[in-house]
Design a protein around this motif. Sequence first.
Motif, PDB file in Angstrom:
ATOM      1  N   ASP A 159     -28.905 -11.214 -31.199  1.00 45.75           N
ATOM      2  CA  ASP A 159     -28.856  -9.187 -30.781  1.00 45.75           C
ATOM      3  C   ASP A 159     -28.030  -8.984 -30.000  1.00 45.75           C
ATOM      4  O   ASP A 159     -27.560  -7.525 -29.615  1.00 45.75           O
ATOM      5  N   ARG A 160     -27.973  -9.180 -28.287  1.00 47.90           N
ATOM      6  CA  ARG A 160     -27.520  -9.167 -27.911  1.00 47.90           C
ATOM      7  C   ARG A 160     -26.378  -8.962 -27.593  1.00 47.90           C
ATOM      8  O   ARG A 160     -25.311  -8.028 -27.283  1.00 47.90           O
ATOM      9  N   ILE A 161     -25.990 -10.099 -28.648  1.00 51.95           N
ATOM     10  CA  ILE A 161     -24.059 -10.225 -28.686  1.00 51.95           C
ATOM     11  C   ILE A 161     -23.589  -9.497 -29.718  1.00 51.95           C
ATOM     12  O   ILE A 161     -22.125  -8.620 -29.274  1.00 51.95           O
ATOM     13  N   LEU A 162     -24.918  -8.523 -30.858  1.00 51.91           N
ATOM     14  CA  LEU A 162     -24.225  -8.268 -31.554  1.00 51.91           C
ATOM     15  C   LEU A 162     -23.983  -6.379 -31.030  1.00 51.91           C
ATOM     16  O   LEU A 162     -23.371  -5.772 -31.347  1.00 51.91           O
ATOM     17  N   THR A 163     -25.063  -6.856 -29.650  1.00 47.41           N
ATOM     18  CA  THR A 163     -24.805  -5.370 -29.307  1.00 47.41           C
ATOM     19  C   THR A 163     -23.617  -5.300 -28.672  1.00 47.41           C
ATOM     20  O   THR A 163     -22.905  -3.398 -28.943  1.00 47.41           O
ATOM     21  N   ASP A 164     -23.467  -5.945 -27.735  1.00 42.12           N
ATOM     22  CA  ASP A 164     -22.249  -5.880 -26.917  1.00 42.12           C
ATOM     23  C   ASP A 164     -21.130  -5.223 -28.306  1.00 42.12           C
ATOM     24  O   ASP A 164     -19.516  -5.036 -27.870  1.00 42.12           O
TER      25      ASP A 164
END
Length: 175
Positions: free
Chosen positions: A28-33
């Motif tokens: 989810d963090r990678i997708l947000t970035d």
Amino acid sequence: MIVNTLIVGGGPAGLAPLVSASRSGLLDRILTDGVAIAERGTTIGAGRIGRYAVRSDSTGNTLTSCIAENPHPAMAALCDHPTARAVAAYQGGSVPLSLVGEFMELIGHTLRDVLVASGNDVFLGHEAINSKRLRDGFWRTKLKRLADGADVFGESRVVVMATGGNQPLSYLQRR
């Protein structure tokens, strides 16, 4: 398109960082970035792995470990899929590459849905032409949309090049 990460190639190697991130709770963090995938074919997941002439040396346990107890709900849900169950049935034995290909297609379909739902892009039918490092540290990558030959440009902090394996029949016949 401006993203943190551009993955060129949507086969097993291209998806591996996203699968790994899902297992460690970081997807989810990678997708947000911001992440995008550029794939020459019409789907992501299997690449050519299901069509190789060699036999697999991966066990069912190894393959299904990427979804077993995965903290990402979409990936964990795959454990109940018939294809995942078929792979798991091989336990400590080698899984036929045709089945590995089906399993990777399942993972690719799921990751594509997750990426799109989170506002990220999957560019199917796009071939990477070149990638150039800019003065600001970003990469500018030129893609060609295969349907009409149009150029598409993207900028990213990171470029993952995973353009696939090649198994020429002539090489196999010499061995």
